[in-house]
Scaffold this motif. Structure first.
Motif, PDB file in Angstrom:
ATOM      1  N   LYS A 158      52.012 -59.863 -29.734  1.00  0.00           N
ATOM      2  CA  LYS A 158      52.356 -58.682 -30.532  1.00  0.00           C
ATOM      3  C   LYS A 158      52.816 -59.091 -31.946  1.00  0.00           C
ATOM      4  O   LYS A 158      52.354 -58.533 -32.951  1.00  0.00           O
ATOM      5  CB  LYS A 158      53.476 -57.923 -29.808  1.00  0.00           C
ATOM      6  CG  LYS A 158      53.626 -56.515 -30.261  1.00  0.00           C
ATOM      7  CD  LYS A 158      54.598 -55.801 -29.343  1.00  0.00           C
ATOM      8  CE  LYS A 158      55.103 -54.564 -30.041  1.00  0.00           C
ATOM      9  NZ  LYS A 158      56.204 -53.960 -29.339  1.00  0.00           N
ATOM     10  N   ALA A 159      53.716 -60.099 -31.990  1.00  0.00           N
ATOM     11  CA  ALA A 159      54.245 -60.520 -33.290  1.00  0.00           C
ATOM     12  C   ALA A 159      53.125 -61.089 -34.159  1.00  0.00           C
ATOM     13  O   ALA A 159      53.027 -60.801 -35.363  1.00  0.00           O
ATOM     14  CB  ALA A 159      55.333 -61.579 -33.084  1.00  0.00           C
ATOM     15  N   ILE A 164      48.997 -60.373 -38.741  1.00  0.00           N
ATOM     16  CA  ILE A 164      47.592 -60.253 -39.182  1.00  0.00           C
ATOM     17  C   ILE A 164      47.370 -58.857 -39.768  1.00  0.00           C
ATOM     18  O   ILE A 164      46.751 -58.697 -40.819  1.00  0.00           O
ATOM     19  CB  ILE A 164      46.620 -60.512 -38.009  1.00  0.00           C
ATOM     20  CG1 ILE A 164      46.840 -61.925 -37.449  1.00  0.00           C
ATOM     21  CG2 ILE A 164      45.171 -60.351 -38.451  1.00  0.00           C
ATOM     22  CD1 ILE A 164      46.069 -62.232 -36.185  1.00  0.00           C
ATOM     23  N   LEU A 165      47.937 -57.831 -39.096  1.00  0.00           N
ATOM     24  CA  LEU A 165      47.744 -56.459 -39.583  1.00  0.00           C
ATOM     25  C   LEU A 165      48.442 -56.244 -40.923  1.00  0.00           C
ATOM     26  O   LEU A 165      48.044 -55.408 -41.724  1.00  0.00           O
ATOM     27  CB  LEU A 165      48.253 -55.452 -38.546  1.00  0.00           C
ATOM     28  CG  LEU A 165      47.411 -55.392 -37.263  1.00  0.00           C
ATOM     29  CD1 LEU A 165      48.082 -54.522 -36.220  1.00  0.00           C
ATOM     30  CD2 LEU A 165      46.004 -54.884 -37.558  1.00  0.00           C
ATOM     31  N   VAL A 170      44.086 -66.012 -40.462  1.00  0.00           N
ATOM     32  CA  VAL A 170      44.244 -66.872 -39.289  1.00  0.00           C
ATOM     33  C   VAL A 170      43.504 -68.188 -39.481  1.00  0.00           C
ATOM     34  O   VAL A 170      42.362 -68.197 -39.946  1.00  0.00           O
ATOM     35  CB  VAL A 170      43.641 -66.151 -38.058  1.00  0.00           C
ATOM     36  CG1 VAL A 170      43.771 -66.999 -36.818  1.00  0.00           C
ATOM     37  CG2 VAL A 170      44.279 -64.792 -37.878  1.00  0.00           C
ATOM     38  N   SER A 171      44.168 -69.292 -39.089  1.00  0.00           N
ATOM     39  CA  SER A 171      43.421 -70.550 -39.022  1.00  0.00           C
ATOM     40  C   SER A 171      43.378 -70.973 -37.567  1.00  0.00           C
ATOM     41  O   SER A 171      44.386 -70.932 -36.862  1.00  0.00           O
ATOM     42  CB  SER A 171      44.095 -71.630 -39.866  1.00  0.00           C
ATOM     43  OG  SER A 171      45.288 -72.024 -39.257  1.00  0.00           O
ATOM     44  N   ILE A 172      42.192 -71.321 -37.119  1.00  0.00           N
ATOM     45  CA  ILE A 172      42.060 -71.708 -35.718  1.00  0.00           C
ATOM     46  C   ILE A 172      42.002 -73.219 -35.663  1.00  0.00           C
ATOM     47  O   ILE A 172      41.128 -73.840 -36.260  1.00  0.00           O
ATOM     48  CB  ILE A 172      40.800 -71.086 -35.103  1.00  0.00           C
ATOM     49  CG1 ILE A 172      40.930 -69.563 -35.197  1.00  0.00           C
ATOM     50  CG2 ILE A 172      40.641 -71.510 -33.650  1.00  0.00           C
ATOM     51  CD1 ILE A 172      39.708 -68.821 -34.796  1.00  0.00           C
ATOM     52  N   PRO A 211      56.212 -67.256 -33.573  1.00  0.00           N
ATOM     53  CA  PRO A 211      55.807 -65.978 -34.162  1.00  0.00           C
ATOM     54  C   PRO A 211      54.594 -66.107 -35.084  1.00  0.00           C
ATOM     55  O   PRO A 211      53.911 -65.126 -35.356  1.00  0.00           O
ATOM     56  CB  PRO A 211      57.033 -65.534 -34.962  1.00  0.00           C
ATOM     57  CG  PRO A 211      58.033 -66.618 -34.879  1.00  0.00           C
ATOM     58  CD  PRO A 211      57.566 -67.653 -33.917  1.00  0.00           C
ATOM     59  N   ASP A 212      54.319 -67.351 -35.580  1.00  0.00           N
ATOM     60  CA  ASP A 212      53.141 -67.531 -36.434  1.00  0.00           C
ATOM     61  C   ASP A 212      52.132 -68.460 -35.775  1.00  0.00           C
ATOM     62  O   ASP A 212      51.278 -69.044 -36.424  1.00  0.00           O
ATOM     63  CB  ASP A 212      53.555 -68.096 -37.802  1.00  0.00           C
ATOM     64  CG  ASP A 212      54.284 -69.421 -37.645  1.00  0.00           C
ATOM     65  OD1 ASP A 212      54.561 -69.814 -36.483  1.00  0.00           O
ATOM     66  OD2 ASP A 212      54.581 -70.063 -38.674  1.00  0.00           O
ATOM     67  N   HIS A 213      52.274 -68.623 -34.476  1.00  0.00           N
ATOM     68  CA  HIS A 213      51.386 -69.564 -33.791  1.00  0.00           C
ATOM     69  C   HIS A 213      51.091 -69.070 -32.372  1.00  0.00           C
ATOM     70  O   HIS A 213      51.986 -69.000 -31.528  1.00  0.00           O
ATOM     71  CB  HIS A 213      52.054 -70.944 -33.735  1.00  0.00           C
ATOM     72  CG  HIS A 213      51.132 -72.013 -33.223  1.00  0.00           C
ATOM     73  ND1 HIS A 213      51.554 -73.286 -32.952  1.00  0.00           N
ATOM     74  CD2 HIS A 213      49.809 -71.995 -32.935  1.00  0.00           C
ATOM     75  CE1 HIS A 213      50.535 -74.018 -32.523  1.00  0.00           C
ATOM     76  NE2 HIS A 213      49.463 -73.242 -32.491  1.00  0.00           N
ATOM     77  N   LEU A 214      49.839 -68.709 -32.148  1.00  0.00           N
ATOM     78  CA  LEU A 214      49.430 -68.212 -30.840  1.00  0.00           C
ATOM     79  C   LEU A 214      48.680 -69.332 -30.116  1.00  0.00           C
ATOM     80  O   LEU A 214      47.790 -69.948 -30.698  1.00  0.00           O
ATOM     81  CB  LEU A 214      48.504 -67.014 -31.051  1.00  0.00           C
ATOM     82  CG  LEU A 214      48.383 -66.010 -29.925  1.00  0.00           C
ATOM     83  CD1 LEU A 214      49.736 -65.458 -29.523  1.00  0.00           C
ATOM     84  CD2 LEU A 214      47.460 -64.875 -30.373  1.00  0.00           C
ATOM     85  N   VAL A 215      49.077 -69.585 -28.856  1.00  0.00           N
ATOM     86  CA  VAL A 215      48.436 -70.685 -28.126  1.00  0.00           C
ATOM     87  C   VAL A 215      47.709 -70.137 -26.890  1.00  0.00           C
ATOM     88  O   VAL A 215      48.311 -69.451 -26.063  1.00  0.00           O
ATOM     89  CB  VAL A 215      49.487 -71.739 -27.692  1.00  0.00           C
ATOM     90  CG1 VAL A 215      48.825 -72.859 -26.899  1.00  0.00           C
ATOM     91  CG2 VAL A 215      50.221 -72.294 -28.903  1.00  0.00           C
TER      92      VAL A 215
END
Ligand code: SAH
Length: 616
Positions: A158-159, A164-165, A170-172, A211-215
Motif C-alpha cells: 500500500k505504501a 508511485i501514485l 520504479v526501478s526493478i 516503505p520505498d522498497h517492495l520485495v
C-alpha cells in the motif's frame, strides 16, 4: 493450517434465469471448474440449487469460496456486511450485472478478486468498475502478484503504491534479477512508470522490504527435512531459521517443506510448516532412493532404517525437479537434518503427496446458521466428504460440488476406515456428522481405529499417521434446551438409550445414577425402528426418583423445516409421540415450567433465588 488458504473454485450465485445463462456463457469461456449455484424456485437449470439466497451467500463466504454474484450489489453487501473480517483473509466477492454489462469487484479484490473480475470482463465484454487508485491509473495490483510469487511483506504494498501514485517512478533490481528471467513478473510490472523513488526486488534472498522498497519472493526453494521421532519443534524451527539467515535465503521463497512419507505425522515438521506458512509434500522411500546418484551425502544408516540413502537432500532435489540444484547440502543438528534445493523457475504445481487429514466435522442439528464457520471451511476444503446420506443431504448446496461417499446406518466402522485410508493416500477427508462429531458420532470410532493394532481390526500403518482435526458442533441437546428455555441451566448428563453397543444393564445402572444424582437428562437415540421399550423402562426408573409432573421436552427435527417442540411431564411421556429424530430432555427435581401466556418455557434454576432468599 498453512494449507487451508486459497485455491477454492469460484461460485456463481444466480437468482434469475438470465443470470444462469450468463454464468454458463462465462463458464464455457474456459472456466469450467467454476460452479453455478441457483435459487431453486427461479433457476432450476443451475448445477447446484439453494432455497434461501442470504443464507447460501453467507455459507459460501464463510467457507472461503470466491463469490461471483450475478445480482444486485446490495444483496451481496447486506448479506455479507456482518461477516467481514479482513481484506487479507476474506474471500473475494464480485457483483455482476445480469446482462454482463457491469462487473464490480466488491471485496478482497487484491486477494484474487481483481484477477477474477478481469477474466469475467474479458468473457462478457462488460465494463470493469474499478475504484482502487492503483488499478484505475496503472492497471496493477501490487499486492496480488502472479502465481508462484509472494510479497515479503503483504502489507507493504500500500505504501509503495502510494508513492508511485504520488508521481514516483520504479526501478526493478535485485540480487537474482535479471539473472533469472521472470517473464510473468516483467509483464505484471510493465505498466509501472520508471524512476528512482521506489525499488522493486524479485529474489530468493532475504532482503528487508521498506516503505520505498517492495520485495517479491519467487517460490523456488524446497526445504528437505529429516528428523528423529519426537524432535523438538522449537529446536527444528530455530535450526531452519539459523541456516536460512547464514545463507541469506528468504523463508518466503520456500515453496514447500519436503520429506519422506514416514514423517508426515511428525509434530516438529508440522510446526515448521505453520511457522513458515508453507505446505508439506511427501515422497516414498523408493521415490527418494531413485535420486541417490544426485545426492551429496548418502547415508547407509538411513538406508538400513527406511530404505533410501537420503531424506533431506533427496526430497529437496526431487521436489525441485530435474533442473533443480542443491544450494544447501545436508546440514545436521541433534535429531534433524535439512537441505535446500532451488528449482529453475517458480513452482506451478508441487510434486509429492500431501499429508492427508481427516476432518471430523459436526454440522449442528441442520440449520445453516447453526453451523460454525470452521465447519463450513473444512467442508469447502476437503477433497472428499463422507457420511450418512441424511447428514450429507442436510448440507444441501454446500456439499454439491464435492466428491462424496455415502454410507448407510450400520456402516459406521466402514465409514471411518474409509476416511483414514483415503487420507493416508494424501487426501483431506471430511467425515460429516450431525450435531457434534464427538457426541454419539464418529469421533470416538476414528480414535478407536487409530488405537487398535493393524492386525487387530485397526487401520494400515500409513493411516495411523493421518492427522485428525475435529471442529465442535452444536449438539442436539443444546439446540433442544435453547428452543425450550434453559433446562440444562444446572448439572445435567446425556444418556443414549441405544443398547446396540452398550448392554442394557449398563444403561439401567446409569439411569439409576442420574436419578439418584438428580441430574437433568438428555436422552439421545430414545427409540429406533426395532427398539421401543427402552424409553418406557427409563421413564419408570426415573419415576422412582422424581415426581410425575417433572417437566419433559420432546424436541424433534431440530433446526430442520419439520422442527417440533412439545412440553410433557414424566408421567405423561407417551412413546407413540417419539421417533429416532427426537431428543428427550427430562428435568431434575428443580426444573420449573413457566407460562407467561406467550408460550411455554422450562428451566432449571441455578440457585440465584435461594441466594437472594426469594421463594419461587
Ligand atoms: N452427534 C449428534 C447425535 C447423534 S445420535 C449430536 O451431537 O447431536 C442420534 C440422536 O441424536 C437421535 O436419535 C436424536 O436423539 C438426536 N438428534 C440428532 N439430531 C437431532 C435433531 N436435529 N433433532 C432432534 N434430535 C436430534
Amino acid at each position: 493450517m498453512a494449507e487451508l488458504a486459497g485455491g477454492l473454485a469460484p461460485v456463481f450465485v444466480c437468482l434469475t434465469k438470465q443470470s444462469v445463462q450468463l454464468a454458463k456463457k462465462i463458464k464455457s469461456s474456459s472456466h469450467n471448474k467454476w460452479e453455478i449455484h441457483g435459487l431453486a424456485s427461479r433457476c432450476p437449470e443451475a448445477d447446484i440449487l439453494f432455497d434461501q439466497a442470504n443464507n447460501h451467500i453467507v455459507s459460501l463466504f464463510l467457507s472461503g469460496r470466491p463469490i461471483l454474484g450475478i445480482c444486485a450489489a446490495g444483496i451481496l453487501i447486506r448479506a455479507l456486511g456482518p461477516h467481514l473480517i479482513s481484506k487479507f483473509s476474506d474471500a473475494p466477492v464480485i457483483a455482476i450485472a445480469e446482462d454482463g454489462s457491469a462487473i464490480i469487484p466488491l471485496l478482497s479484490s487484491h486477494h484474487g478478486g481483481m484477477a477474477l473480475a478481469r477474466k469475467i470482463a474479458a468473457a462478457t465484454g462488460g465494463h470493469l468498475a474499478l475504484t482502487t487508485a492503483g488499478d484505475v491509473r496503472l492497471g496493477v495490483s501490487l499486492d496480488c502478484p502472479p502465481k508462484g510469487f509472494k510479497l515479503a511483506d503483504e502489507r507493504g504494498a500500500k505504501a509503495v503504491m502510494g508513492r508511485i501514485l504520488d508521481g514516483g517512478g520504479v526501478s526493478i533490481a535485485s540480487t537474482n534479477y535479471p539473472e533469472t528471467d521472470y517473464p510473468e513478473m516483467d509483464e505484471f510490472l510493465a505498466p509501472l512508470p520508471k524512476g528512482q523513488e521506489v525499488r522493486i526486488s524479485i529474489t530468493t534472498k532475504a532482503i528487508l522490504p521498506g516503505p520505498d522498497h517492495l520485495v517479491y519472493h519467487p517460490l523456488q526453494l524446497f526445504l528437505g527435512v529429516g528428523c528423529v521421532r519426537g524432535c523438538g519443534a522449537d529446536h527444528l524451527i530455530e535450526f531452519v531459521h539459523d541456516n536460512l539467515s547464514k545463507n541469506g535465503l528468504a523463508a518466503g521463497a520456500i515453496a514447500a517443506i519436503v520429506s519422506v512419507d514416514l514423517k508426515g505425522d511428525e509434530p516438529a515438521i508440522r510446526a515448521l510448516s505453520e511457522e513458515l506458512s508453507c505446505p508439506i509434500r511427501l515422497f516414498t522411500p523408493d521415490e527418494l532412493e531413485a535420486l541417490t546418484p544426485r545426492i551429496e551425502n548418502p547415508s547407509d544408516i538411513v538406508f538400513a532404517e527406511i530404505g533410501c540413502h537420503s531424506v533431506a537432500e533427496a526430497s529437496a532435489l526431487l521436489a525441485a525437479g530435474d533442473d533443480g540444484a542443491l544450494i544447501l547440502s545436508k546440514t545436521k543438528t541433534s535429531g534433524a537434518a535439512i537441505a535446500i534445493a532451488k528449482a529453475s523457475s517458480p513452482a506451478a504445481t508441487l510434486k509429492g503427496r500431501k499429508p492427508g487429514r481427516v476432518f471430523l466435522v459436526g454440522i449442528g442439528p441442520g440449520r445453516d446458521d447453526w453451523r460454525t464457520p470452521e465447519a463450513s471451511q473444512m467442508i469447502a476444503r476437503a477433497d472428499i466428504l463422507c457420511g450418512y446420506k441424511l447428514y450429507l443431504d442436510l448440507l444441501g448446496p454446500l456439499a454439491g460440488h464435492h466428491n462424496r461417499r455415502e454410507f448407510a446406518l450400520g456402516e459406521e466402522e466402514m465409514r471411518c476406515r474409509f476416511a483414514l485410508e483415503e487420507a493416508a493416500k494424501g487426501l483431506d477427508v471430511a467425515i460429516i456428522c450431525s450435531g457434534d462429531a464427538g457426541i454419539y458420532a464418529m469421533g470416538a470410532l476414528v480414535f478407536e481405529l487409530l488405537d487398535r493394532k493393524s492386525d487387530a481390526g485397526g487401520v494400515s500403518a500409513m493411516a495411523r499417521r493421518v492427522q485428525v482435526i475435529t471442529t465442535p458442533g452444536i449438539t442436539a441437546m443444546q439446540a433442544a434446551a435453547a428452543r425450550s428455555g434453559a433446562l440444562l441451566g444446572h448439572d445435567f448428563c446425556a444418556i443414549s438409550l441405544s443398547d446396540l453397543l452398550t448392554p442394557w444393564e449398563v444403561i439401567e445402572q446409569r439411569l439409576h445414577g442420574a436419578g439418584a444424582g438428580d441430574f437433568a437428562i438428555a436422552f439421545y437415540n430414545p427409540v429406533s425402528m426395532r427398539r421401543r421399550t427402552q424409553l418406557a423402562k427409563a421413564r419408570d426408573i426415573l419415576l422412582t426418583y422424581r415426581k410425575g409432573d417433572t417437566p419433559v421436552v420432546l424436541a424433534t427435527n431440530l433446526g430442520r423445516p419439520q422442527e417440533r417442540i412439545r412440553y410433557r411431564t414424566l408421567a405423561s411421556l407417551d412413546l407413540a409421540e417419539i421417533d429416532m429424530l427426537t431428543v428427550v430432555l427430562v428435568g431434575s427435581s428443580q426444573t420449573r415450567r413457566l407460562d407467561l401466556g406467550r408460550g411455554q418455557a422450562v428451566y432449571t434454576p441455578r440457585g440465584y433465588a435461594k441466594k437472594s432468599k426469594i421463594v419461587l
